[in-house]
Each structure stands twice: as structure tokens, then as C-alpha cells.
Design an enzyme around this catalytic site. Structure first.
Site, short mmCIF file in Angstrom:
data_model
loop_
_atom_site.label_atom_id
_atom_site.label_comp_id
_atom_site.label_asym_id
_atom_site.label_seq_id
_atom_site.Cartn_x
_atom_site.Cartn_y
_atom_site.Cartn_z
N ARG A 42 0.85 -1.19 0.00
CA ARG A 42 0.00 0.00 0.00
C ARG A 42 0.90 1.25 0.00
NH1 ARG A 42 -3.49 -2.72 -1.64
NH2 ARG A 42 -5.48 -3.23 -0.68
N HIS A 88 -0.69 0.05 -9.81
CA HIS A 88 -1.39 -0.86 -8.90
C HIS A 88 -1.89 -2.09 -9.69
CE1 HIS A 88 -3.71 -1.14 -4.87
NE2 HIS A 88 -3.55 -2.36 -5.38
P1 NDP Z 1 -1.74 -11.61 4.65
O1 NDP Z 1 -2.72 -11.06 5.60
O2 NDP Z 1 -1.91 -13.00 4.14
O3 NDP Z 1 -0.26 -11.53 5.30
C1 NDP Z 1 0.17 -10.44 6.03
C2 NDP Z 1 1.58 -10.72 6.56
O4 NDP Z 1 2.06 -9.53 7.19
C3 NDP Z 1 1.61 -11.82 7.61
O5 NDP Z 1 2.80 -12.57 7.49
C4 NDP Z 1 1.63 -11.03 8.92
O6 NDP Z 1 2.25 -11.69 10.01
C5 NDP Z 1 2.46 -9.83 8.52
N1 NDP Z 1 2.22 -8.69 9.39
C6 NDP Z 1 1.06 -8.05 9.64
N2 NDP Z 1 1.25 -7.03 10.51
C7 NDP Z 1 2.56 -7.05 10.82
C8 NDP Z 1 3.38 -6.28 11.67
N3 NDP Z 1 2.88 -5.26 12.40
N4 NDP Z 1 4.70 -6.58 11.77
C9 NDP Z 1 5.21 -7.62 11.06
N5 NDP Z 1 4.50 -8.38 10.23
C10 NDP Z 1 3.19 -8.11 10.11
O7 NDP Z 1 -1.66 -10.59 3.42
P2 NDP Z 1 -1.36 -10.89 1.87
O8 NDP Z 1 -0.04 -11.54 1.77
O9 NDP Z 1 -2.48 -11.57 1.21
O10 NDP Z 1 -1.34 -9.40 1.27
C11 NDP Z 1 -0.49 -8.41 1.78
C12 NDP Z 1 -0.90 -7.05 1.25
O11 NDP Z 1 -0.60 -6.94 -0.13
C13 NDP Z 1 -2.41 -6.74 1.30
O12 NDP Z 1 -2.82 -6.37 2.60
C14 NDP Z 1 -2.54 -5.63 0.29
O13 NDP Z 1 -2.36 -4.38 0.93
C15 NDP Z 1 -1.38 -5.86 -0.68
N6 NDP Z 1 -1.85 -6.24 -2.01
C16 NDP Z 1 -1.39 -5.52 -3.09
C17 NDP Z 1 -1.76 -5.86 -4.35
C18 NDP Z 1 -1.22 -5.16 -5.54
O14 NDP Z 1 -1.66 -5.44 -6.66
N7 NDP Z 1 -0.27 -4.26 -5.39
C19 NDP Z 1 -2.69 -6.97 -4.60
C20 NDP Z 1 -3.08 -7.68 -3.41
C21 NDP Z 1 -2.67 -7.30 -2.16
P3 NDP Z 1 1.69 -13.07 10.62
O15 NDP Z 1 2.05 -14.13 9.58
O16 NDP Z 1 2.44 -13.22 11.87
O17 NDP Z 1 0.21 -12.89 10.78
C1 OXD Z 2 -5.81 -5.94 -3.07
C2 OXD Z 2 -5.32 -5.05 -4.09
O1 OXD Z 2 -5.75 -5.64 -1.91
O2 OXD Z 2 -5.73 -5.16 -5.24
O3 OXD Z 2 -6.24 -7.03 -3.45
O4 OXD Z 2 -4.45 -4.22 -3.79
#
Ligand code: NDP
Ligand code: OXD
Length: 306
Positions: free
Chosen positions: A221, A269
Site C-alpha cells: 500500500r 497498482h
Molecule cells: P496476509 O494477511 O496473508 O499476510 C500479512 C503478513 O504480514 C503476515 O505474514 C503477517 O504476520 C504480517 N504482518 C502483519 N502485521 C505485521 C506487523 N505489524 N509486523 C510484522 N508483520 C506483520 O496478506 P497478503 O499476503 O495476502 O497481502 C499483503 C498485502 O498486499 C495486502 O494487505 C494488500 O495491501 C497488498 N496487495 C497488493 C496488491 C497489488 O496489486 N499491489 C494486490 C493484493 C494485495 P503473521 O504471519 O504473523 O500474521
Molecule cells: C488488493 C489489491 O488488496 O488489489 O487485493 O491491492
């Protein structure tokens, strides 16, 4: 069963057709103010007015992985908030990040420039073991990216909130873990969810702890990144470049300095797009599981923020 579609910036018709075909027993419509309350909703940044009219909503299916925008809304505590759980996004994110890492490591920008000059100019091979890739966030997307990078034998560090194990990846957590990851990562990849804890995490304070010449890839993000801090660290030479897919303001404004910065690559994006057919299949599978009283994956914890 009533399934309501309430997604901004999304063409409704193909979604309605797909949902109706997969759920012939349901009434599937686009939300209009005053419409009958829904049992399930398929949403992307729905207006608060929609949520305020839903006394019996069992689940909200977000048609993206990130729920940061949805969690800004008031949602009844009994309503499950469900994110897209891969649905074809993880492999796209792996492609995006591997492309950016390989382009940086193999200096393909320099070869492009040499071609434009008509120069056959070999560059000295770099040591792969020196190109440590640190991934912030080892969830659905980060884990898949880590696995894909390991295929190319890059050393990979990962950072999560809680301890976890990913084969071939050194996983760190906690404040000390973040410091270790930053100190060792020649490439930093951000795949964290946007939460109060992670907002602004890519700032001068963290990015300046990367080794000199490090490279940044932000595909999570825009609000994770303090944009002026990145510009300052690129201009000072501490960072060698960045690939950015997400921005504080989207679309990126035409006069934004990122567009023309020689060491920033901008994409709109698009790193991991929502795939409609895969998403509908996943959402319908989860509606059917809930109707049978079975648990489903991808349920968001609003207190945790992801
Ligand atoms: P998940 O919820 O599956 O994974 C999040 C990860 O971040 C987990 O490993 C979690 O830890 C870790 N995490 C969360 N908070 C913290 C923190 N404070 N400190 C350290 N680690 C933390 O998310 P996704 O992998 O599915 O997606 C990640 C992000 O990618 C989405 O939220 C979205 O914003 C972005 N995205 C972007 C896209 C694009 O096209 N650019 C498309 C899709 C998503 P733990 O394993 O311990 O829970
Ligand atoms: C998502 C994105 O969060 O598209 O899936 O960024």
C-alpha cells in the site's frame, strides 16, 4: 438467499452474471439504497450507507486481499469480513517481484541503455549470495514470493508479526528481527497489510538501516511509504532505486516526481490483479461452506487489522 454486489470502480455486469450462474438459487443484484437486506455481500470500498442497511449480513466478501479500506467502515460485529485468499493473486505477485529483483540484480536497465547507444557492453557478474532479499510480510503473497525467489537461489529473509517457518527462508519477527532484516537486505520487498502498526513503516528511519545501494520494491500500500523520505534517500545515493506499484494517491498525480525519477519504476497498482472467475469460484465456495455450517479460510480479524 440474497447476495448483493456493492463494488466501486468495478463493472458489475460480468460479476452478476458469474455469481448468478454459480448460485442459481440466490437473488444476486447490485445494491441500491432501500434494496432488501442481503445475506452475503461482494464488496470493494462500499459506502457506509450500504452497511448501515444490512441487519442480517452474514459475510462481506472483499474482492481484494487488502482490507484496510473496508476496515475504515462501521461493520456489525456479527458480520464476517472475508478477504480474497490468493485466488490467482499470489502467482502474479511472485512474477511482479521476481521481475523487479531480476531486473535490478542482472542490471537489465543498464543493458537497455547500452542497446540504445548501440554498445555491446558486458557487465561484471554480481554475486547472488550478496543479493539478500528481505520480505516484509510473509502471508499469502509474501510466502509465495519468497518461494519463487528461492527458485532463483536468492538468499531470502522474511518478516512476520508472529514466529513462523517457511522452508529455505530465514524468518524474523519483532523489533530486533526487523533491525536484522534491514541491516542484511540488499533488496527490500514490502508485502505487509496496511494497519496502524505498519503505516509509514518505509520511512527514513527504517530505509536508512538498509545497506548502501539497497533497492526497494513496494507492492502493498502507498501509505506504507513516506514518499519524501524515499526521494531523499535516492538523491543521497543511499538507495539505488525503487519499483513502486502503490501510492499514497492513486492514480499517481501527473505532476508527481516519481513519474520522472530516473531510478524509480512506476506501475499502476497492477502487481496482483483480482481475477474475476477465480474470485467468484472462491466466494461461492465459501458461501456454500457457510450455509453448511463449515468454517472458511480468509476471515479477517478486525482487531488485528488484516
Ligand atoms: P496476509 O494477511 O496473508 O499476510 C500479512 C503478513 O504480514 C503476515 O505474514 C503477517 O504476520 C504480517 N504482518 C502483519 N502485521 C505485521 C506487523 N505489524 N509486523 C510484522 N508483520 C506483520 O496478506 P497478503 O499476503 O495476502 O497481502 C499483503 C498485502 O498486499 C495486502 O494487505 C494488500 O495491501 C497488498 N496487495 C497488493 C496488491 C497489488 O496489486 N499491489 C494486490 C493484493 C494485495 P503473521 O504471519 O504473523 O500474521
Ligand atoms: C488488493 C489489491 O488488496 O488489489 O487485493 O491491492
Amino acid at each position: 438467499m440474497i447476495v448483493t454486489f456493492c463494488c466501486t470502480d468495478t463493472k458489475a455486469e460480468p460479476w452478476l452474471a458469474g455469481l448468478r450462474a454459480a448460485l442459481p438459487e440466490a437473488t444476486v443484484d447490485v445494491w441500491q439504497p432501500g434494496a432488501p437486506p442481503a445475506d452475503y455481500a461482494v464488496v470493494w470500498t462500499p459506502p457506509q450507507a450500504f452497511l448501515d442497511e444490512q441487519p442480517r449480513l452474514r459475510a462481506l466478501f472483499n474482492i481484494g486481499a487488502g482490507v484496510d479500506a473496508l476496515l475504515q467502515r462501521r461493520i456489525a460485529p456479527q458480520t464476517l469480513i472475508v478477504r480474497l485468499d490468493d485466488a490467482g493473486m499470489a502467482v502474479q505477485m511472485a512474477e511482479y517481484v521476481c521481475h523487479a529483483v531480476i531486473r535490478h540484480f542482472r542490471e537489465f536497465d543498464a543493458y537497455d541503455a547500452a542497446q540504445r547507444q548501440g554498445q555491446w557492453a558486458l557487465r561484471k557478474p554480481r554475486r547472488r549470495e550478496d543479493c539478500v532479499v528481505g520480505i516484509l510480510g510473509l502471508g499469502v503473497l509474501g510466502t509465495r514470493v519468497a518461494q519463487a525467489l528461492r527458485v532463483f537461489e536468492y538468499p531470502v529473509l522474511g518478516y512476520s508479526r508472529t514466529p513462523k517457518t517457511v522452508p529455505g527462508v530465514e524468518v524474523l519477527h519483532g523489533a530486533a528481527g526487523l533491525g536484522t532484516l534491514l541491516a542484511r537486505s540488499q533488496v527490500l520487498v514490502n508485502l505487509l497489510p496496511l494497519t496502524p502498526q505498519t503505516r509509514g513503516i518505509l520511512s527514513r528511519a527504517t530505509l536508512s538501516r538498509l545497506p548502501p545501494g539497497a533497492y526497494l520494491i513496494n507492492a502493498a500500500r502507498g501509505a506504507h511509504l513516506v514518499e519524501d523520505d524515499l526521494l531523499a534517500l535516492l538523491d543521497s545515493g543511499h538507495l539505488s532505486g525503487a519499483t513502486l506499484d502503490v501510492f499514497a494517491t492513486e492514480p499517481l498525480p501527473p505532476d508527481h516526481p516519481f513519474w520522472r525519477h530516473p531510478r524509480i519504476t512506476v506501475t499502476p497498482h497492477t502487481a496482483a490483479r483480482t481475477l474475476r472467475d477465480e474470485s467468484i469460484a472462491q466466494i461461492v465456495g465459501k458461501i456454500r461452506a457457510l450455509e453448511r455450517g463449515e468454517p472458511i479460510s480468509g476471515v479477517v480479524d478486525p482487531a488485528r487489522g488484516y
